[in-house]
Write an enzyme that holds these catalytic residues in place. Structure first.
Site, PDB file in Angstrom:
ATOM      1  N   CYS A   5       0.918  -1.262  -0.118  1.00 23.79           N
ATOM      2  CA  CYS A   5      -0.069  -0.080  -0.169  1.00 23.79           C
ATOM      3  C   CYS A   5       0.724   1.204  -0.059  1.00 23.79           C
ATOM      4  O   CYS A   5       1.620   1.414   0.821  1.00 23.79           O
ATOM      5  CB  CYS A   5      -0.965   0.010   1.111  1.00 23.79           C
ATOM      6  SG  CYS A   5      -1.927   1.461   1.215  1.00 23.79           S
TER       7      CYS A   5
ATOM      8  N   CYS B  60     -12.335  18.922  10.941  1.00 19.99           N
ATOM      9  CA  CYS B  60     -12.245  18.005   9.700  1.00 19.99           C
ATOM     10  C   CYS B  60     -13.286  17.859   8.722  1.00 19.99           C
ATOM     11  O   CYS B  60     -13.481  17.055   8.007  1.00 19.99           O
ATOM     12  CB  CYS B  60     -11.958  16.517  10.314  1.00 19.99           C
ATOM     13  SG  CYS B  60     -13.111  15.816  11.255  1.00 19.99           S
TER      14      CYS B  60
END
Length: 354
Positions: free
Chosen positions: A64, A310
């Site tokens: 990844c 966020c």
């Protein structure tokens, strides 16, 4: 600002003046993530570590590009060692098996924390007996724990956590502060950008020079400890409030090591009504702080407010509910590269006469 920054600014245009924006902070586009959350599936002999496909079957992700290099290298060593333990992966369609997830966190100093999420304690003995093998495979391994998640629903972890190693925290060193991350404590997954976020907050604290600071949703103390370490007016009284006891314990440990005047307590920020501080910092979940806490801040009227968000839409809503404040600084932090999600932090001052 790039297109994403422009879109965020548009969401906030009614509450953040155009001239308040500072240059965005952008970290690496890849190899930035300090945590791997791997779904475990397949068989005892051939488990998969990665994700589930549309049929809820395991898909291995041997590589990844999002993981920090040291974390990626640690996973290369840990996955074969975990396979050798002979744990039975959980089969989602069949609702059988034990090992649901493997969660691995890497620190800036190359240490790791490994969490096994099990359906029951049945495989706990295998993991205990395999600790030496895990340490041999990953020399930087510091913390190993087992989380028990017995329910069959889309919840990553359960309430019970069993630490199997002598060490129960993973030191996360950002600048001149070492945070102590416990297995169930939240920490930003982008170490580089988290460090920049905390440095910016410290700079703003130094700029406005408060004598007292209250950090709500303080987590392991990221903003509060940076406020306590800021230069300027002394003495500075710093307090942090967080609903998670593990995070509060971590923040207290860091404060003691630093020898700074920062006190932390367990509590629900949304229920607070008395806020007697010069500066209030809030870093809530995506839902924002809500009308009750906005009203409490308006009533207490601290001279300054730092809000780290966020989710731009909830930030816009909450700032609109704080008419006694004017945003003077705003900055975007690309905490989640390759996505539409960003962290936005603003500094607001109390409007004279409100």
């Amino acid at each position: 600002m790039d297109d994403l920054g422009v879109r965020v600014a548009q969401v906030l245009e009614d509450v953040v003046p155009g001239g308040a924006w500072q240059a965005p902070f952008v970290g690496p586009e890849a190899a930035f993530r300090n945590k791997a959350k791997l779904v475990v599936a397949g068989s005892r002999e051939e488990p998969t570590f990665g994700i589930l496909d549309a049929d809820r079957r395991g898909v291995a992700l041997p590589e990844c590009g999002l993981y920090e290099p040291s974390l990626a290298a640690a996973l290369d060593r840990l996955v074969p060692a975990v396979t050798d333990l002979g744990l039975v992966p959980f089969d989602v369609p069949g609702r059988q098996g034990e090992l649901k997830h493997l969660i691995v966190t890497g620190s800036p100093d190359g240490e790791t924390m490994v969490r096994f999420v099990l359906r029951s304690p049945g495989q706990l003995g295998r993991i205990r007996r395999g600790l030496e093998r895990l340490h041999a495979a990953e020399p930087g391994l510091r913390v190993v724990s087992v989380n028990i998640q017995p329910e069959h629903k889309a919840v990553l972890e359960g309430e019970e956590e069993i630490v199997l190693t002598e060490a129960d925290t993973l030191p996360m060193r950002l600048g001149d502060i070492t945070f102590h991350l416990r297995p169930r404590s939240f920490f930003q997954t982008n170490t580089v950008v988290a460090g920049a976020l905390y440095r910016q907050a410290r700079d703003w604290v130094e700029e406005v020079g408060p004598t007292s600071v209250l950090d709500l949703y303080c987590g392991v103390g990221g903003f509060a400890l940076n406020a306590a370490m800021a230069k300027g007016v002394a003495p500075r009284r710093v307090e942090g409030v967080e609903v998670a006891p593990d995070a509060v314990a971590s923040a207290r440990r860091s404060a003691a090591e630093l020898g700074v005047p920062a006190d932390f307590r367990v509590g629900d920020a949304r229920a607070l009504t008395a806020l007697g501080h010069d500066l209030v910092i809030v870093n809530p979940p995506r839902r924002g702080i809500g009308s009750d806490l906005c009203a409490a801040i308006e009533s207490a009227a601290p001279a300054h407010l730092v809000y780290s968000s966020c989710r731009a839409s909830s930030l816009a809503r909450d700032l609109a509910a704080l008419p006694g404040y004017r945003v003077t600084r705003a900055r975007l932090f690309d905490m989640f590269p390759q996505t539409e999600h960003v962290e936005v932090m603003v500094l607001a001052e109390r409007v004279t006469g409100r």
